[in-house]
Scaffold this motif. Structure first.
Motif, PDB file in Angstrom:
ATOM      1  N   VAL A  12      13.940  54.244 -23.147  1.00 60.89           N
ATOM      2  CA  VAL A  12      12.801  53.444 -23.596  1.00 60.89           C
ATOM      3  C   VAL A  12      11.916  53.115 -22.392  1.00 60.89           C
ATOM      4  N   LEU A  18       9.839  51.007 -27.786  1.00 59.12           N
ATOM      5  CA  LEU A  18      11.018  50.521 -28.518  1.00 59.12           C
ATOM      6  C   LEU A  18      10.662  50.250 -29.973  1.00 59.12           C
ATOM      7  N   VAL A  30      20.596  50.203 -29.578  1.00 55.07           N
ATOM      8  CA  VAL A  30      19.891  49.998 -28.310  1.00 55.07           C
ATOM      9  C   VAL A  30      20.898  49.510 -27.277  1.00 55.07           C
TER      10      VAL A  30
END
Length: 110
Positions: A12, A18, A30
């Motif tokens: 990211v 994101l 994540v």
């Protein structure tokens, strides 16, 4: 669209990146990590296996590179794993986790 190939964690680059990835995929994992973090290094192969073996989008957020994003997400220690389903945060776990436990969370969200 993301440029990463399926089966690999996606690095990211920003909050917008994101948000875009979370919106694009049904289930997202994540991984908030830091290069200096020993437990993060221990967890990395597990995260990579999940990316390779499942349809889940696996995202990596370097907390040193994206300090504001980590702070806004409420990340206070690493590794922190956030799971999203349908664009909403569904679960969060902190510390090194067993692969089977992570796969169980994914199964519950899928």
């Amino acid at each position: 669209m993301s440029t990463a190939q399926t089966g690999e964690p996606i690095h990211v680059t920003s909050k917008e990146h994101l948000d875009e990835l979370v919106a694009e995929h049904d289930v997202v994992l994540v991984d908030f990590y830091a290069d200096w973090c020993g437990p993060c290094k221990m967890l990395e192969p597990t995260v990579e296996e999940i990316a390779a073996e499942t349809d889940v989008a696996v995202l990596k957020v370097d907390i040193d590179e994206l300090q504001d994003l980590a702070r806004d997400a409420g990340v206070r220690s690493v590794p922190t794993l956030q799971f999203y389903a349908g664009g909403e945060e569904a679960k969060r776990v902190i510390g090194v986790q067993d692969k089977d436990d992570l796969l169980d969370v994914i199964a519950d969200l899928s």
